[in-house]
Every structure is written in structure tokens, then in C-alpha cells.
Write an enzyme that holds these catalytic residues in place. Sequence first.
Site, PDB file in Angstrom:
ATOM      1  N   LYS A 277      -6.706  -9.181  -0.590  1.00 13.07           N
ATOM      2  CA  LYS A 277      -6.197  -8.548   0.642  1.00 13.07           C
ATOM      3  C   LYS A 277      -6.501  -9.422   1.862  1.00 13.07           C
ATOM      4  CE  LYS A 277      -6.488  -3.895  -1.318  1.00 13.07           C
ATOM      5  NZ  LYS A 277      -7.309  -4.113  -2.534  1.00 13.07           N
TER       6      LYS A 277
HETATM    7  P1  5BU Z   1      -8.412   2.626 -10.082  1.00 12.38           P
HETATM    8  O1  5BU Z   1      -9.706   2.653 -10.785  1.00 12.38           O
HETATM    9  O2  5BU Z   1      -7.205   2.726 -11.030  1.00 12.38           O
HETATM   10  O3  5BU Z   1      -8.334   3.624  -8.970  1.00 12.38           O
HETATM   11  O4  5BU Z   1      -8.364   1.167  -9.429  1.00 12.38           O
HETATM   12  C1  5BU Z   1      -7.367   0.793  -8.540  1.00 12.38           C
HETATM   13  C2  5BU Z   1      -7.479  -0.666  -8.186  1.00 12.38           C
HETATM   14  O5  5BU Z   1      -6.350  -1.017  -7.376  1.00 12.38           O
HETATM   15  C3  5BU Z   1      -8.704  -1.074  -7.394  1.00 12.38           C
HETATM   16  O6  5BU Z   1      -9.090  -2.357  -7.828  1.00 12.38           O
HETATM   17  C4  5BU Z   1      -8.232  -1.137  -5.942  1.00 12.38           C
HETATM   18  O7  5BU Z   1      -8.853  -2.171  -5.208  1.00 12.38           O
HETATM   19  C5  5BU Z   1      -6.771  -1.485  -6.116  1.00 12.38           C
HETATM   20  N1  5BU Z   1      -5.896  -0.913  -5.059  1.00 12.38           N
HETATM   21  C6  5BU Z   1      -5.726   0.441  -4.878  1.00 12.38           C
HETATM   22  O8  5BU Z   1      -6.330   1.260  -5.572  1.00 12.38           O
HETATM   23  N2  5BU Z   1      -4.883   0.901  -3.913  1.00 12.38           N
HETATM   24  C7  5BU Z   1      -4.193   0.072  -3.101  1.00 12.38           C
HETATM   25  O9  5BU Z   1      -3.433   0.527  -2.262  1.00 12.38           O
HETATM   26  C8  5BU Z   1      -4.390  -1.330  -3.305  1.00 12.38           C
HETATM   27  C9  5BU Z   1      -5.224  -1.779  -4.289  1.00 12.38           C
HETATM   28 BR1  5BU Z   1      -3.471  -2.512  -2.245  1.00 12.38          BR
END
Ligand code: 5BU
Length: 266
Positions: A93
Site C-alpha cells: 500500500k
Molecule cells: P483476511 O484474513 O481474509 O481478512 O485477510 C485479508 C487480507 O487482505 C489482509 O492481508 C489485508 O491486509 C488485506 N486487505 C484487506 O483485507 N482489505 C483491503 O481493503 C485491502 C487489503 Br486493500
Amino acid sequence: MQADVMWGSRWSENSLAMARVYMEAVCRKQSLVCLAADRSTMAELEQLIDEVGPYIAALKTHVDLVDDWSPDAWSAFCSKAADADLLIFEDRKFADIGGISRKQMSGIYDIRSWADLVTAHLISGPDIVDGLQAGWSDVGRQGGVLLLAQMSSRGNLLVPDYTGNVVSVGKNHAGVFGFIGNGSRPEELELLRKAVGDGKLIWTPGVNLAVGDGEMGQRYGDPREAVLAGSDCIIVGSGIHKAADPAGQAKAYADASWNAFVERCE
Ligand code: 5BU
């Protein structure tokens, strides 16, 4: 079936080599899953690749959350990912001005040397994409930038006007691989897809087979619905890496995403 036939206009209208590398990987692996490998030790990360490598097309990292990070261990991890036929996507990011973003591609983590994809906000203006591309060029590599057009977390400030501006700049920029969309809200995703057209990919975090609210403002939508609404890649983290059976869950996400993709192609 061949990737160009499966992806149709998404294939023919996309000029970035890295996008086609991804589209081919999806067809080879029959999975539109990018694993968010949010584990904090090198051993746990390596174990994840061993367990779920066959069911995913890409691996998303946060290099700065690993407790025992070292250049050698990371390099071994990246080789392992390459052996498992995975694109590596550092979700950094970036958000600074172009020249600083270029320098941030080097530094201790040297992201430019191993990441195929990175995320960036467009808040500082379009030169950030040129800066990141210059970072890859500095080491003779190519990569793609995913611009944050939407986010999955509640209360985020990427409002529709902002999203529209990101898309209108990004869709005409050769260094842009695609956009991050909100996987938890198919209706928002459909609007994003309409604005983007077929020339760029949309990758979506905020996806889980258990739809609803997650930790600390995260929101989750269903994988099939995300793909049908226009997502080209579901980014799944805890749904896989926190599961009792990561391989079984990775396969479930792979099947859900691939079946929805086939349904979308029909
Ligand atoms: P989760 O465990 O499925 O919630 O992980 C989601 C990943 O995606 C995590 O590494 C966040 O940094 C990433 N992410 C997110 O959740 N939402 C966003 O809008 C963005 C990245 Br951009």
C-alpha cells in the site's frame, strides 16, 4: 481450456504481460485464489506454501509483519513460492510521491527484487505508478501495480467519487495491473467492474465462506458472488491460514472461485 478463450475480452484487452501470466496461472491451477499469507514467522510461512501451494494462484505478503525476517530466509521463501508456481504480491500500500516510492521499492526489504505485484494508493497522484515501475526497471524486472479503488474495511474513505477518479487514471496507465475492489459488497463490485471495463483486472480482499463481519472492522462477502460480480481474484487470508485444515479450505475456495469463473464464462 486455453486461457485466452476462458478469459475472453479480459485477455484480449489487457496489454500488461504480468496480467496474462496471472490469467494463465488461474487456468493451470483452476483457482482464482490469492492467499493472504499473514503469518508471522518464516517457518509458518513456508509451511503454508507446502500445504496450500497447489490450490492457489498467487501469494500475498506483508513482509514487514514477519518476526524473524532475514534476507536469506526470505529469498528461500520466494524460491519456494516460485517452485509452487505462485505470483508474489506484496501488499505494501505505497502512497508517497513517485520518487520516494521508487526508493521504497529498495531499502532493507528490496521489494522490487522479488515482488511481481504491489498495491498502491493513488492519493498522491499518478506519478506513484511511474515511481514503482521505475523501481522494478532499476533491477531489470517487470511488475504490476494494483491501485486501491475500494477497500473491504468498514468506514473507509474510498468513497464513490474517489473510486471513479482512481479508475479513470488507472485504466489508461500501462503500469497498472488492475484495481483492488471490495469483495464484501458485490453491488459495489459490479459498479467498479462497469467503470473499469475489461482492460484491467480486479482483485478482491474481504472474502470468506463465512459471510459477515470480521475482526476490527473487516467485512466478508461470498467468493462465488464476488467472482460473479466481476472479481478476477479472491484474496483470502484467515479463511485459509487460520483454518484447522488449511489445505482442505484452500481447495474449497479454489473450487468456489473456479466454478463461479466457469459460470461467468458461459
Ligand atoms: P483476511 O484474513 O481474509 O481478512 O485477510 C485479508 C487480507 O487482505 C489482509 O492481508 C489485508 O491486509 C488485506 N486487505 C484487506 O483485507 N482489505 C483491503 O481493503 C485491502 C487489503 Br486493500
